[in-house]
Write a protein that holds these residues in place. Structure first.
Motif, PDB file in Angstrom:
ATOM      1  N   PRO A  88      23.597 -19.872 -22.054  1.00 23.83           N
ATOM      2  CA  PRO A  88      24.459 -20.207 -21.110  1.00 23.83           C
ATOM      3  C   PRO A  88      25.617 -18.623 -21.472  1.00 23.83           C
ATOM      4  O   PRO A  88      26.109 -18.969 -20.437  1.00 23.83           O
ATOM      5  CB  PRO A  88      24.996 -21.319 -21.844  1.00 23.83           C
ATOM      6  CG  PRO A  88      24.950 -21.782 -23.063  1.00 23.83           C
ATOM      7  CD  PRO A  88      23.203 -21.152 -22.897  1.00 23.83           C
ATOM      8  N   GLU A  89      24.983 -18.208 -21.983  1.00 26.62           N
ATOM      9  CA  GLU A  89      25.803 -17.020 -22.491  1.00 26.62           C
ATOM     10  C   GLU A  89      25.463 -15.881 -21.889  1.00 26.62           C
ATOM     11  O   GLU A  89      25.902 -15.145 -21.536  1.00 26.62           O
ATOM     12  CB  GLU A  89      25.410 -16.545 -23.993  1.00 26.62           C
ATOM     13  CG  GLU A  89      24.429 -16.381 -24.565  1.00 26.62           C
ATOM     14  CD  GLU A  89      23.927 -17.719 -25.200  1.00 26.62           C
ATOM     15  OE1 GLU A  89      24.213 -18.527 -24.840  1.00 26.62           O
ATOM     16  OE2 GLU A  89      23.181 -17.252 -26.362  1.00 26.62           O
ATOM     17  N   ASP A  90      24.146 -16.156 -21.002  1.00 25.82           N
ATOM     18  CA  ASP A  90      24.091 -15.565 -19.570  1.00 25.82           C
ATOM     19  C   ASP A  90      24.871 -15.435 -18.342  1.00 25.82           C
ATOM     20  O   ASP A  90      24.446 -14.717 -17.367  1.00 25.82           O
ATOM     21  CB  ASP A  90      21.797 -15.772 -19.066  1.00 25.82           C
ATOM     22  CG  ASP A  90      21.271 -15.206 -20.386  1.00 25.82           C
ATOM     23  OD1 ASP A  90      19.985 -16.069 -20.834  1.00 25.82           O
ATOM     24  OD2 ASP A  90      21.923 -14.363 -20.886  1.00 25.82           O
ATOM     25  N   THR A  91      25.180 -16.156 -17.700  1.00 17.07           N
ATOM     26  CA  THR A  91      26.303 -16.704 -17.108  1.00 17.07           C
ATOM     27  C   THR A  91      26.816 -15.867 -17.103  1.00 17.07           C
ATOM     28  O   THR A  91      28.284 -15.137 -17.394  1.00 17.07           O
ATOM     29  CB  THR A  91      26.934 -18.140 -17.398  1.00 17.07           C
ATOM     30  OG1 THR A  91      26.134 -19.142 -17.459  1.00 17.07           O
ATOM     31  CG2 THR A  91      27.847 -18.546 -16.387  1.00 17.07           C
ATOM     32  N   ALA A  92      27.270 -15.034 -15.400  1.00 20.33           N
ATOM     33  CA  ALA A  92      27.712 -13.825 -15.516  1.00 20.33           C
ATOM     34  C   ALA A  92      27.430 -13.955 -13.785  1.00 20.33           C
ATOM     35  O   ALA A  92      26.548 -14.869 -13.298  1.00 20.33           O
ATOM     36  CB  ALA A  92      27.460 -12.678 -15.468  1.00 20.33           C
ATOM     37  N   MET A  93      28.081 -12.859 -13.044  1.00 17.77           N
ATOM     38  CA  MET A  93      27.766 -12.237 -11.811  1.00 17.77           C
ATOM     39  C   MET A  93      26.752 -11.666 -11.916  1.00 17.77           C
ATOM     40  O   MET A  93      27.003 -10.736 -12.808  1.00 17.77           O
ATOM     41  CB  MET A  93      29.096 -12.113 -10.380  1.00 17.77           C
ATOM     42  CG  MET A  93      28.608 -11.219  -9.746  1.00 17.77           C
ATOM     43  SD  MET A  93      28.167 -12.721  -8.767  1.00 17.77           S
ATOM     44  CE  MET A  93      30.324 -13.837  -7.913  1.00 17.77           C
ATOM     45  N   TYR A  94      25.437 -10.915 -11.383  1.00 13.56           N
ATOM     46  CA  TYR A  94      24.969 -10.326 -11.244  1.00 13.56           C
ATOM     47  C   TYR A  94      25.194  -9.076 -10.450  1.00 13.56           C
ATOM     48  O   TYR A  94      24.474  -9.453  -9.205  1.00 13.56           O
ATOM     49  CB  TYR A  94      22.905 -10.804 -12.002  1.00 13.56           C
ATOM     50  CG  TYR A  94      23.536 -11.249 -12.999  1.00 13.56           C
ATOM     51  CD1 TYR A  94      23.500 -12.330 -13.358  1.00 13.56           C
ATOM     52  CD2 TYR A  94      22.117 -10.634 -14.246  1.00 13.56           C
ATOM     53  CE1 TYR A  94      23.484 -13.010 -14.672  1.00 13.56           C
ATOM     54  CE2 TYR A  94      22.460 -10.941 -15.005  1.00 13.56           C
ATOM     55  CZ  TYR A  94      22.849 -12.359 -15.492  1.00 13.56           C
ATOM     56  OH  TYR A  94      22.622 -12.792 -16.931  1.00 13.56           O
TER      57      TYR A  94
END
Length: 132
Positions: A88-94
């Motif tokens: 879940p902590e990988d959630t982001a705009m890449y």
């Protein structure tokens, strides 16, 4: 000037995988350091992986080591980010980025795990959402 277009983001459950793609076009010779950065809401942008297209190394942020793999297809000027065991902590705009290289004291080329404001080129971003 290099143009970068990302694709491949989406929503997955924790433990799942996604592969991001960045298509580069334009004049890329001066920006051999290609990579990915991410930005979560309320947080600073974080570089997660960088790849030297001339073979001068690959670097990963500690937060993604062993889970993410960056690769590059020279023939098609395409950059990839394979993301496994997503959290879940990988959630982001890449964002895909392209930047210049550095020279160390010995004259060897290398890329920094950083993309310089005002110099690096950026794509428009692709959203990755990981649910628990």
């Amino acid at each position: 000037q290099v143009q970068l277009v990302e694709s491949g983001g989406g929503s997955v459950q924790a433990g799942g995988s996604l592969r991001l793609t960045c298509q580069a076009s334009g004049y890329t010779v001066n920006t051999p350091c290609m990579g990915w950065a991410r930005q979560a809401p309320g947080k600073d942008r974080e570089a997660v992986a960088v790849f030297h297209t001339g073979g001068a190394g690959i670097h990963y942020a500690d937060s993604v080591k062993g889970r993410f793999t960056i690769s590059h297809d020279n023939d098609n000027s395409t950059l990839y980010l394979q993301m496994n065991s997503l959290k879940p902590e990988d959630t982001a705009m890449y964002y895909c980025a392209a930047d210049g290289q550095y020279l160390n004291a010995g004259g060897s080329r290398y890329c920094a795990l950083d993309f310089r404001p005002g110099f690096a080129s950026w794509g428009q971003g692709t959203q990755v959402t990981v649910s628990s």
